[in-house]
Scaffold this active site. Structure first.
Site, short mmCIF file in Angstrom:
data_model
loop_
_atom_site.label_atom_id
_atom_site.label_comp_id
_atom_site.label_asym_id
_atom_site.label_seq_id
_atom_site.Cartn_x
_atom_site.Cartn_y
_atom_site.Cartn_z
NE ARG A 100 2.73 -3.09 -9.10
CZ ARG A 100 3.89 -3.24 -8.47
NH1 ARG A 100 5.00 -2.64 -8.91
NH2 ARG A 100 3.98 -3.97 -7.39
CB CYS A 109 -19.42 -4.33 -9.83
SG CYS A 109 -18.07 -3.48 -9.01
CB CYS A 116 -16.54 -5.76 -2.39
SG CYS A 116 -15.69 -4.44 -3.29
CG ASP A 279 -8.26 -6.93 1.34
OD1 ASP A 279 -7.09 -7.08 1.76
OD2 ASP A 279 -8.56 -6.92 0.13
CG ASP A 316 -3.59 -5.60 -0.66
OD1 ASP A 316 -2.75 -4.76 -1.00
OD2 ASP A 316 -4.19 -6.33 -1.46
CE LYS A 323 -2.38 -7.40 -4.54
NZ LYS A 323 -2.52 -5.94 -4.71
#
Ligand code: SF4
Length: 371
Positions: A100, A109, A116, A279, A316, A323
């Site tokens: 992927r 956004c 974020c 994160d 992550d 992950k």
């Protein structure tokens, strides 16, 4: 609850807007201007309407109203906290896992979240979309890699594209034989549900590939009647949905709040998928919990809701290592004194490993049990 009356449906984009609408004080302005100079600010009318301006701990405000705490960056924090760059062979593509790729089409956004992980890459002033030549190179890369089964559209928020442009992108991807799944990560159905029009839903559906939508929401109050209706329209049109949430201090870091959120997703026919540990994005330490607290919450959730409502709690790994599910772990080896004797096919007595397994109440049992 002192709700703010928004005279217009405009998105709030500056610290002055926030002061004018009662979401920040004039005394905060100098610090908020410094934050806004580095990290984008946007709160849609739908999200602003959910904020109780009289509550200093409002969980919706905490996600979107900038804070002076964002000016403090820790040494462990990084502008690329999950290591996208090391896996980016061409602009817009992150190829971290064999089957992927992430396809980062847009850098804008509907709302800008204070936690974020791509906060240094999204917002006005950053490139708003991949330029045509870079887009073509990204499509060529996917076409040249037959192992890519799934393309994940992310950003920014792909549903900020117009339905016309999204239709073109979906068609380009679906025309590649080995691309079978197109997954779209979005906050738009909660942040600006009016964008989920019949035209947008039609753009999401494409012959030759299956579309999945991953909805990002962190508090059950985000699942308003309008948001629920937007999701229902997508699901009724045949688009399956999963959720992703971020564990955030002061937003959803207690068992009852997480439970309500996960139940809300399932009521909306959205399968809880990921609960991300926050994160290491710059200026976000005030929003992160500890890993131990996250594990305690997951253990509590296991005791309160069915498997249907359980997300995977993941981290992550910085540096681009992907992950990892981070528990909690319910199984451990019991000590050797509780080993079980069993017999091999040949009739020889041999030791069989025993384990300790924790049930949903926190009680420990041996497996296999003592006879
Ligand atoms: S919607 Fe997603 S990409 Fe955009 S600011 Fe929020 S977390 Fe970041």
């Amino acid at each position: 609850m002192s709700k703010v009356n928004l005279a217009s449906a405009a998105t709030l984009r500056t610290p002055a807007d926030l002061v004018a609408h009662g979401f920040a004080s004039t005394a905060d302005l100098p610090d908020l201007e410094k934050v806004a100079a580095r990290y984008a600010v946007a709160i849609t009318a739908d999200m602003a309407a959910l904020i109780d301006a009289g509550d200093p701990d409002d969980p919706i405000a905490r996600q979107f109203i900038p804070s002076a705490e964002e000016l403090a960056t820790r040494d462990s924090e990084s502008a690329d906290p999950i290591g996208d760059h090391v896996h980016s062979p061409v602009a817009g593509i992150v190829h971290r896992y064999p089957d992927r790729v992430l396809f980062k089409l847009v850098h804008v956004c509907a709302v800008y979240c204070r936690f974020c992980f791509r906060r240094e890459m999204v917002g006005p002033g950053k490139a708003s979309a991949l330029p045509p030549a870079a887009y073509d190179a990204a499509i060529d890369y996917i076409r040249a890699h037959p192992e890519v089964w799934e393309v994940i559209l992310t950003g920014g928020d792909p549903l900020m594209l117009s339905p016309r442009r999204l239709t073109e992108v979906m068609a380009d991807l679906a025309a590649i034989d080995h691309v079978r799944i197109i997954r779209i990560h979005t906050r738009v159905p909660v942040a600006d549900p009016a964008r989920i029009t019949p035209e947008m839903i039609s753009a999401l559906k494409v012959k030759g590939a299956t579309t999945w939508v991953a909805l990002h929401a962190n508090h059950v109050r985000e699942l308003t009647s309008k948001a629920r209706a937007a999701c229902a329209d997508m699901i009724d049109a045949g688009i399956p949905m999963v959720s992703q949430s971020v564990l955030l201090r002061g937003v959803n870091d207690d068992a009852a709040t997480l439970e309500a959120l996960m139940r809300g997703f399932v009521e909306c026919r959205i399968k809880p998928y990921y609960l991300h540990h926050g994160d290491l994005a710059p200026g976000t330490s005030h929003l992160r919990t500890t890993l131990e607290h996250g594990q305690q919450l997951m253990r509590a959730l296991r005791g309160r809701v069915s498997g249907l409502c359980q997300p995977d709690y993941v981290i992550d790994i910085p540096g681009g290592y992907g992950k990892a599910p981070i528990g909690p772990n319910y199984l451990s080896r019991a000590d050797s004194s509780s080993q079980l004797n069993s017999f091999s096919r040949e009739g020889e007595q041999q030791a069989e490993t025993r384990y300790r397994v924790v049930d949903y109440c926190g009680d420990v049992h041996l497996y296999p049990p003592k006879s």
